[in-house]
Design a protein around this motif. Structure first.
Motif, PDB file in Angstrom:
ATOM      1  N   UNK A   1       0.825  -1.212   0.000  1.00 56.28           N
ATOM      2  CA  UNK A   1       0.000   0.000   0.000  1.00 56.28           C
ATOM      3  C   UNK A   1       0.858   1.260   0.000  1.00 56.28           C
ATOM      4  N   UNK A   2       2.109   1.116   0.436  1.00 57.12           N
ATOM      5  CA  UNK A   2       2.993   2.279   0.451  1.00 57.12           C
ATOM      6  C   UNK A   2       3.240   2.790  -0.961  1.00 57.12           C
ATOM      7  N   UNK A   3       2.958   1.946  -1.933  1.00 62.04           N
ATOM      8  CA  UNK A   3       3.119   2.365  -3.318  1.00 62.04           C
ATOM      9  C   UNK A   3       2.245   3.552  -3.660  1.00 62.04           C
ATOM     10  N   UNK A   4       1.244   3.810  -2.822  1.00 71.17           N
ATOM     11  CA  UNK A   4       0.372   4.943  -3.085  1.00 71.17           C
ATOM     12  C   UNK A   4       1.075   6.268  -2.853  1.00 71.17           C
ATOM     13  N   UNK A   5       2.163   6.236  -2.076  1.00 71.56           N
ATOM     14  CA  UNK A   5       2.800   7.497  -1.690  1.00 71.56           C
ATOM     15  C   UNK A   5       3.795   7.991  -2.736  1.00 71.56           C
ATOM     16  N   UNK A   6       4.427   7.082  -3.464  1.00 72.79           N
ATOM     17  CA  UNK A   6       5.442   7.465  -4.451  1.00 72.79           C
ATOM     18  C   UNK A   6       5.645   6.287  -5.395  1.00 72.79           C
ATOM     19  N   UNK A   7       6.293   6.520  -6.539  1.00 71.01           N
ATOM     20  CA  UNK A   7       6.438   5.432  -7.513  1.00 71.01           C
ATOM     21  C   UNK A   7       7.250   4.239  -7.007  1.00 71.01           C
ATOM     22  N   UNK A   8       8.194   4.452  -6.114  1.00 68.78           N
ATOM     23  CA  UNK A   8       9.041   3.343  -5.680  1.00 68.78           C
ATOM     24  C   UNK A   8       9.116   3.275  -4.161  1.00 68.78           C
TER      25      UNK A   8
ATOM     26  N   UNK B   1      12.044  -7.952  16.811  1.00 69.22           N
ATOM     27  CA  UNK B   1      12.951  -6.821  16.638  1.00 69.22           C
ATOM     28  C   UNK B   1      13.342  -6.640  15.182  1.00 69.22           C
ATOM     29  N   UNK B   2      12.534  -7.208  14.265  1.00 70.95           N
ATOM     30  CA  UNK B   2      12.858  -7.140  12.833  1.00 70.95           C
ATOM     31  C   UNK B   2      12.179  -5.916  12.220  1.00 70.95           C
ATOM     32  N   UNK B   3      13.017  -4.888  11.952  1.00 71.01           N
ATOM     33  CA  UNK B   3      12.484  -3.620  11.452  1.00 71.01           C
ATOM     34  C   UNK B   3      12.229  -3.664   9.953  1.00 71.01           C
ATOM     35  N   UNK B   4      11.286  -2.882   9.490  1.00 70.49           N
ATOM     36  CA  UNK B   4      11.086  -2.683   8.052  1.00 70.49           C
ATOM     37  C   UNK B   4      10.899  -1.193   7.792  1.00 70.49           C
ATOM     38  N   UNK B   5      11.969  -0.404   7.908  1.00 71.21           N
ATOM     39  CA  UNK B   5      11.817   1.019   7.564  1.00 71.21           C
ATOM     40  C   UNK B   5      11.642   1.149   6.051  1.00 71.21           C
ATOM     41  N   UNK B   6      10.529   1.712   5.639  1.00 74.51           N
ATOM     42  CA  UNK B   6      10.212   1.798   4.211  1.00 74.51           C
ATOM     43  C   UNK B   6      10.364   3.240   3.747  1.00 74.51           C
ATOM     44  N   UNK B   7      11.182   3.431   2.737  1.00 77.19           N
ATOM     45  CA  UNK B   7      11.370   4.776   2.188  1.00 77.19           C
ATOM     46  C   UNK B   7      10.615   4.858   0.865  1.00 77.19           C
ATOM     47  N   UNK B   8       9.757   5.863   0.734  1.00 74.20           N
ATOM     48  CA  UNK B   8       9.025   6.062  -0.522  1.00 74.20           C
ATOM     49  C   UNK B   8       9.800   7.071  -1.353  1.00 74.20           C
ATOM     50  N   UNK B   9      10.004   6.754  -2.619  1.00 72.28           N
ATOM     51  CA  UNK B   9      10.795   7.675  -3.446  1.00 72.28           C
ATOM     52  C   UNK B   9      10.482   7.470  -4.919  1.00 72.28           C
ATOM     53  N   UNK B  10      11.232   8.172  -5.769  1.00 74.00           N
ATOM     54  CA  UNK B  10      11.041   8.102  -7.210  1.00 74.00           C
ATOM     55  C   UNK B  10      12.392   7.834  -7.850  1.00 74.00           C
TER      56      UNK B  10
END
Ligand SMILES: Cc1cc2nc3c(=O)[nH]c(=O)nc-3n(C[C@H](O)[C@H](O)[C@H](O)COP(=O)(O)OP(=O)(O)OC[C@H]3O[C@@H](n4cnc5c(N)ncnc54)[C@H](O)[C@@H]3O)c2cc1C
Ligand code: SF4
Ligand code: SF4
Lengths: 480, 419
Positions: A331-338, A378-387
């Motif tokens: 769903x994070x794809x809604x914020x930016x292309x990649x 303790x398994x993180x998933x920091x997701x960066x939205x970008x192009x």
């Protein structure tokens, strides 16, 4: 197409039939990457075998003509494990999707590698069984890919990762030989080669058959959704629950930005948009013990300032909560292309602190960051939205990613919990392992894969100097 | 400035919504059958993006992967990122046609029929009457000797044409029975109103029995979905405009809903705004599938029993394009004596997909076979599904295996329970 390629393609096509040997520019283009869209490289051919025999012959052809090959499942990998290198042939398992045997009495299944994770659980549900490792990508990813990545999932906290569920394997070695590792009982004399292959990211050979453990569906399940004003208090509840000696099946945190994206998607579950974070807690086991655990969690949650605690009323609501969790990444794809995601693991006690500092890093690089993660592990998933079309932005993404990894390692963590090293993190391996450690791993790889023809350029640093470097974005991968 | 690349203007921006996660893969029938990434939703979106970015050409391979797509939109239901696949596909196919990548007699015939027969009620009626005569004389079997594969397949799918009386036009107005609860407009459709005339009559009766006045606006025409899916968007827009006029007339605009009994048409009308930006919204907002509508307003309990084992199979354009799955099942469950039985993968495509069973007979056949096998295992007397293409396809599938299973629209079962 060069003449060498034409000869290769003709030989490959003879094994699988021309309709399963792809070589047109458009078809090859579709195989240039997996779910990590950086570092894309087009293969020279893609073959889709239907059984182990064909795989073995294809591998033989590649060896003879000196073309590297890359195993591929569904291509949902997030670290570029299924990315081709220049001149490589992709051997895709998407047509090897048969469940060969289900043995309910001995609780095991024998499957081809292209069987989709969720399909296996669905196929054995009527027997009261399931395949426990449940990556969020389970509706698409394959058992072969899961084995190669030693995949985990929300239920890893209690049930362990893939390695705890594989009993035996058939592997096509990089010289085309077919070997059987492990056994149906899970007991085998000598080296634990099944253990070596699980997590090897396709660098030791191609898995052509797997015997996996099935576990009984739990008698009772309670799924709770705790809504918190901020991320920190959700993390504290995780610590309290585990500190009290409970072993929940899963403890998953979804932060505010992710909630907003999920709620706008087909996976919406009515999560409150103004919450700072939600913690999804699942308890399973003997039905009689669950009520007490729910009561204790209620108490802990209240003392950590929970805003609301929802207990799933029925199977439908439970499925709704889980759909939201599992769809949240996409769903994070809604914020930016990649999107770009790391999956470092840090000691649970350090979660609140590390998370705060990760947010600071993202702010400093002016990047949009969200967190949805396996908090219990303790398994993180920091997701960066970008192009990715902006080189400048891409540069910031890679630099921030590196800082995040360094931060996690400094906090006593490791590079990856489940997404694997692939091409993406291979040059960071030096952050964790000494030269001697890496040499030991290289020796193991070389014992299986002496010519380096099988999935080159993955998992281990390509050259010694890369061990220290580790900042590359679009650099093309060269055959190892 | 350089001329824009194909797909750059009409599709490119939407392709950026795809993050390449792959969660849609196993929902895609053509990927499951072929195992080919380029025949998957993610692959097709990637191809579109690649063409727009100039990484690959819009070549015959790209065209054929786009043609092989069913347009079933199961990928949209699976996609967390909200990729508007259906809309992209229509536009990409338009570009494929513009690029001259679809030629030959079959394509010519398809386009001609979709423009000059399908949207014309009188021509359709005449053709259906002719077909009825041929069927009576048993001359229809000659179709199996026709030179074009698609025509042969069309021949084998055709049901017996209903009698002339059934195919009479619907009355412009029918009054509610019992206490009046409102007023709706009914969308008639094109081919279905001839071949499945009984469904329109059943819809009308069920609506009036439920207390609704029903108007059937004149001037309405085919919804344009088949034309759009085949890459003829300009003609689809023309049809959309005619419908917009018909359904915006003063007496029609005042209705509570525009009721549609074909999933494919309903999906197209709901998306009128996409074809006619700025104008289509008001009409689109009124569109309701007949089952959705009856479920929303509350079905009057039907008095009669219908003793049958029934499987409900979801039309793709109802479940994936309109998000409707529970309503038809709830309605059927209201019928006394009717036993709803479940079967495997009710939400997977049956391979009908508009004209797909004619243009891609092999793939359509493989997908149909899987569906028929799943349904056969549940051993129903009747399969209910709310889309004309699926009704034809499934019935042909059962007949071929000589299974005594009938395929009906849910409203036909409801009507039987009111009769
Ligand atoms: C939305 C999303 C959510 C995810 N969530 C999770 C999660 O919760 N947990 C998790 O662990 N991962 C997760 N992942 C990552 C990914 O789904 C897993 O790594 C998965 O196991 C990959 O399977 P695949 O079939 O797609 O393999 P691929 O991506 O095709 O391949 C992965 C690796 O396996 C190798 N490989 C594939 N098949 C074989 C074979 N038969 N023999 C030998 N090697 C082979 C490839 O060479 C490659 O190195 C997620 C990914 C996405 C996109
Ligand atoms: S519309 Fe259907 S056939 Fe086409 S890509 Fe989507 S799921 Fe596949
Ligand atoms: S699920 Fe959506 S975002 Fe993910 S690959 Fe498919 S179309 Fe793209």
């Amino acid at each position: 197409m060069s003449r060498g390629h034409a000869a290769l393609i003709e030989r490959l096509a003879r094994v699988v039939g021309s309709s399963h040997c792809l070589s047109s520019p458009a078809e090859l283009f579709a195989y240039e990457c997996d779910a990590l869209t950086l570092d894309a490289v087009r293969p020279v051919a893609v073959v889709l075998p239907e059984d182990a025999e064909q795989v073995s012959r294809l591998v033989g052809v590649c060896g003879e003509l000196g073309h590297p090959f890359v195993p591929r499942g569904a291509g949902t990998g997030l670290s570029g494990g299924a990315h081709p290198v220049e001149g490589a042939v992709v051997i895709g398992c998407s047509r090897m999707r048969r469940i060969l045997e289900v043995d309910a009495e001995n609780r095991l299944a024998v499957v081809q590698p292209g069987v989709v994770n969720a399909d296996l659980s669905a196929a054995v549900a009527h027997l009261g069984l399931c395949y426990a490792p449940d990556p969020s990508s389970q509706q698409a990813c394959t058992i072969g890919g899961n084995i190669a990545e030693n995949s985990g999932g929300p239920h890893t906290l209690k049930y362990g990762t893939t390695t705890n569920h594989v009993l035996g394997l058939e592997l096509v070695l990089p010289d085309g030989e077919r070997v059987r590792l492990g056994s149906k009982s899970g007991f085998a004399a000598g080296y634990d080669l099944v253990g070596a292959v699980v997590g090897s990211e396709g660098t030791l050979g191609i898995v052509t058959e797997a015997t996996v453990r099935l576990v009984p569906l739990p008698e009772g399940v309670e799924t709770l959704l705790a809504v918190f004003p901020d991320l920190q208090s959700a993390c504290r509840l995780v610590g309290r629950v585990i500190g009290a000696g409970m072993i929940p099946a899963s403890l998953e945190i979804i932060d505010q930005r992710t909630i907003a994206a999920v709620e706008a998607s087909a996976y919406a579950a009515g999560l409150p948009l103004d919450a700072g974070a939600v913690l999804l807690i699942e308890l399973d086991g003997a039905a009689c013990g669950l009520a007490d655990q729910v009561a204790s969690i209620r108490e802990f949650a209240a003392s950590e300032g929970v805003r609301e605690l929802r207990v799933a009323r029925d199977e439908d609501e439970r499925a709704l909560f889980w759909r939201a969790r599992k769809g949240s990444f996409g769903a994070m794809g809604r914020l930016a292309p990649d999107i770009y995601v790391h999956d470092a693991v840090v000691p649970r006690s350090k979660l609140p602190d590390v998370l705060e500092r990760i947010c600071q890093i993202a702010d400093r690089y002016q990047l949009q960051l969200s967190n949805v993660f396996h908090a219990g592990d303790g398994n993180l998933h920091p997701i960066i939205s970008f192009d990715r079309r902006s080189d400048e932005e891409l540069g910031r993404v890679v630099a921030a990613g590196r800082e995040i990894l360094e931060l996690c390692v400094a906090a006593g963590g490791v590079l990856t919990g489940e997404h694997g090293v692939g091409v993406e993190k291979r040059d960071y391996m030096g952050l964790i392992f000494s030269a001697a450690d890496l040499a030991a791993m290289t020796h193991l790889r070389d014992a299986f894969n002496p010519t380096g023809i099988c999935n080159p350029g993955k998992l281990l640093p390509v050259t010694r100097s890369c061990v220290e470097s580790g900042s590359k974005a679009r650099a093309r991968v060269s055959p190892g | 400035m350089a001329a824009p690349r194909p797909l750059e203007r009409n599709v490119y921006t939407q392709t950026l919504d795809c993050i390449h996660c792959g969660l849609c893969l196993s929902a895609c029938p053509t990927y499951v059958v072929t195992g080919r990434e380029s025949a998957s939703p993610r692959g097709r979106v990637y191809l579109m993006r690649g063409v727009a970015e100039g990484e690959i050409e819009l070549d015959p391979v790209v065209a054929s992967e786009l043609q092989l797509c069913l347009g079933c939109r199961a990928c949209e239901s699976a996609c967390p990122s909200g990729v508007a696949y259906g809309a992209m596909l229509e536009r990409a196919r338009e570009s494929v046609v513009d690029a001259g990548l679809r030629r030959g007699p079959a394509r010519w015939l398809e386009r001609w029929a979709l423009r000059h027969i399908v949207p014309h009620r009188r021509r359709l009626h005449a053709l259906a009457s002719l077909l009825a005569v041929l069927q009576r004389l048993r001359l229809d079997r000659l179709v199996f000797r026709l030179p074009l594969e698609s025509l042969r397949r069309a021949g084998s799918l055709l049901p017996a044409v209903p009698g002339r009386l059934d195919r009479r036009p619907l009355p412009a107005f029918s009054a509610a029975e019992g206490e009046r609860r409102g007023r709706v407009a009914l969308f008639e459709g094109c081919i279905a109103s001839e071949l499945f005339a009984a469904i329109n009559h059943a819809t009308l009766r069920v609506l009036t029995r439920n207390g609704f006045d029903v108007v059937v606006p004149r001037g309405q025409t085919c919804c344009g979905a088949l034309q759009a899916h085949s890459g003829d968007l300009s003609f689809a827009r023309k049809l959309a405009r005619e419908n917009l006029v018909a359904f915006s007339a003063r007496d029609t605009a005042a209705v509570d809903a525009l009721v549609v009994n074909s999933a494919g048409c309903g999906a197209a009308l709901r998306e009128l705004e996409q074809w006619l930006p700025g104008e289509g919204a008001a009409v689109a907002a009124k569109v309701r599938d007949v089952c959705e509508f009856l479920d929303e307003v509350g079905l009057r309990p039907p008095p009669h029993r219908v003793a049958a084992r029934v499987c409900y199979d979801d039309p793709c354009h109802l479940i994936h394009a309109q998000g409707i799955a529970a309503a038809p099942r709830r309605l059927l469950a209201c019928i006394e004596g009717l036993e709803l039985v479940s079967h495997a993968e009710p939400d997977s495509c049956c391979g009908a997909a508009g004209t797909y069973n004619l243009t891609q007979p092999d793939m359509s056949r493989r997908i149909l076979d899987a569906k028929i096998t799943a349904l056969e295992a549940a051993a129903p007397d009747i399969v209910a599904t709310g889309n004309p293409g699926c009704l034809l396809q499934l019935q042909a599938g059962f007949d071929e295996r000589e299974l005594p299973i009938r395929v009906l629209h849910p409203v036909e079962l409801l009507e039987a329970a009111y009769r």
